[in-house]
Design an enzyme around this catalytic site. Sequence first.
Site, short mmCIF file in Angstrom:
data_model
loop_
_atom_site.label_atom_id
_atom_site.label_comp_id
_atom_site.label_asym_id
_atom_site.label_seq_id
_atom_site.Cartn_x
_atom_site.Cartn_y
_atom_site.Cartn_z
N LYS A 193 0.83 -1.21 0.00
CA LYS A 193 0.00 0.00 0.00
C LYS A 193 0.86 1.27 0.00
CE LYS A 193 -3.79 -2.36 2.43
NZ LYS A 193 -4.81 -2.20 3.50
N TYR A 228 -12.70 -1.84 -2.80
CA TYR A 228 -13.15 -1.88 -1.40
C TYR A 228 -14.67 -1.71 -1.26
CZ TYR A 228 -8.34 -2.00 0.28
OH TYR A 228 -7.05 -2.39 0.57
N PHE A 243 -15.11 4.42 7.61
CA PHE A 243 -13.75 4.73 7.14
C PHE A 243 -13.58 4.60 5.62
CE2 PHE A 243 -13.85 0.26 8.52
CZ PHE A 243 -13.42 -0.39 7.37
N ARG A 248 -2.01 -14.31 4.98
CA ARG A 248 -2.64 -13.53 6.07
C ARG A 248 -1.80 -13.68 7.34
NH1 ARG A 248 -7.02 -10.03 4.96
NH2 ARG A 248 -7.40 -10.20 7.18
N THR A 308 -5.05 -6.75 11.05
CA THR A 308 -5.34 -5.48 10.38
C THR A 308 -4.70 -4.29 11.11
OG1 THR A 308 -7.46 -6.43 9.72
CG2 THR A 308 -7.23 -4.04 9.48
N ARG A 329 2.90 -6.31 8.96
CA ARG A 329 2.21 -5.14 9.50
C ARG A 329 2.82 -4.69 10.83
NH1 ARG A 329 -3.93 -6.96 7.76
NH2 ARG A 329 -4.08 -5.70 5.86
N ASN A 359 -1.93 0.41 6.68
CA ASN A 359 -1.35 -0.82 7.23
C ASN A 359 -0.49 -1.62 6.25
OD1 ASN A 359 -3.42 -1.83 5.72
ND2 ASN A 359 -4.49 -2.84 7.42
N HIS A 376 -1.94 -5.43 1.69
CA HIS A 376 -3.24 -6.12 1.57
C HIS A 376 -3.00 -7.59 1.33
CE1 HIS A 376 -7.27 -7.17 0.16
NE2 HIS A 376 -6.66 -7.81 -0.83
N GLU A 411 -9.88 -10.51 -7.06
CA GLU A 411 -8.92 -9.38 -6.95
C GLU A 411 -7.79 -9.50 -7.98
OE1 GLU A 411 -9.87 -8.83 -2.17
OE2 GLU A 411 -7.88 -9.52 -2.78
P1 DAT Z 1 -7.78 -6.54 6.14
O1 DAT Z 1 -7.02 -5.57 5.26
O2 DAT Z 1 -6.95 -7.02 7.30
O3 DAT Z 1 -8.41 -7.67 5.36
P2 DAT Z 1 -10.44 -5.38 6.32
O4 DAT Z 1 -10.76 -6.16 5.09
O5 DAT Z 1 -11.34 -5.52 7.50
O6 DAT Z 1 -8.95 -5.70 6.83
O7 DAT Z 1 -10.37 -3.83 5.96
C1 DAT Z 1 -9.80 -3.40 4.75
C2 DAT Z 1 -8.94 -2.19 5.02
O8 DAT Z 1 -9.74 -1.12 5.49
C3 DAT Z 1 -7.88 -2.39 6.11
O9 DAT Z 1 -6.71 -3.01 5.62
C4 DAT Z 1 -7.65 -1.00 6.57
C5 DAT Z 1 -9.02 -0.36 6.46
N1 DAT Z 1 -9.73 -0.42 7.74
C6 DAT Z 1 -10.36 -1.49 8.28
N2 DAT Z 1 -10.91 -1.20 9.47
C7 DAT Z 1 -10.60 0.10 9.71
C8 DAT Z 1 -10.86 1.01 10.79
N3 DAT Z 1 -11.57 0.64 11.85
N4 DAT Z 1 -10.39 2.28 10.67
C9 DAT Z 1 -9.69 2.67 9.58
N5 DAT Z 1 -9.41 1.87 8.53
C10 DAT Z 1 -9.85 0.61 8.60
MG MG Z 2 -9.90 -7.66 3.93
#
Ligand code: DAT
Ligand code: MG
Length: 154
Positions: free
Chosen positions: A26, A66, A74, A102, A108, A119, A129, A132, A143
């Site tokens: 990212k 997304y 967010f 993962r 996350t 991470r 973070n 991905h 994807e």
């Molecule tokens: P991951 O990337 O671990 O699969 P996710 O699919 O729940 O996590 O969320 C996608 C992305 O969105 C994540 O990498 C960062 C952002 N994100 C998730 N939860 C968040 C939060 N509470 N505040 C800010 N950004 C967030």
């Molecule tokens: Mg995810």
Amino acid sequence: MKCLSLRKIIVKTNKMATNRTFTMLKPDAIENGHMGKILDMIIEAGFDIKAMKYTRLTEDQAKKFYEVHAERPFYGELVEYMTSGPIVAAILEKDNAVADFRALIGATDPAEAADGTIRKLYAESKGRNATHGSDSDENAQIESDFHFSAAEIF
Ligand code: DAT
Ligand code: MG
């Protein structure tokens, strides 16, 4: 008999797909100079790079990628961040690729990520973070197709 052989081919093709995952390094990871170190960790962990590109997401691409988070508070911030600079997109292959990747990237939120994970080492925050990783074989396929054509996969 012909039908049976076709079924075998389909089963074999599907099995291949379960060994692939999709990743993006990212914008924060690139901005902070961590591209090489993260790619090295990925290769050292046994993932083969099947496709890779250095690119920047458009707003439309980030929104679509997304989409599942569209209702989350967010979402706007996430799209803005993911389009803020270049990323590295890649398809990775390894046994048990989705789960193993993962595990390699960690939780996350870097504050909750295990020691030694990408991470934990390189992410700035839960939003920024570093990396991905697809969360299922089905999403890995979706994807990968989103970012790469068949001719770009080796
Ligand atoms: P991951 O990337 O671990 O699969 P996710 O699919 O729940 O996590 O969320 C996608 C992305 O969105 C994540 O990498 C960062 C952002 N994100 C998730 N939860 C968040 C939060 N509470 N505040 C800010 N950004 C967030
Ligand atoms: Mg995810």
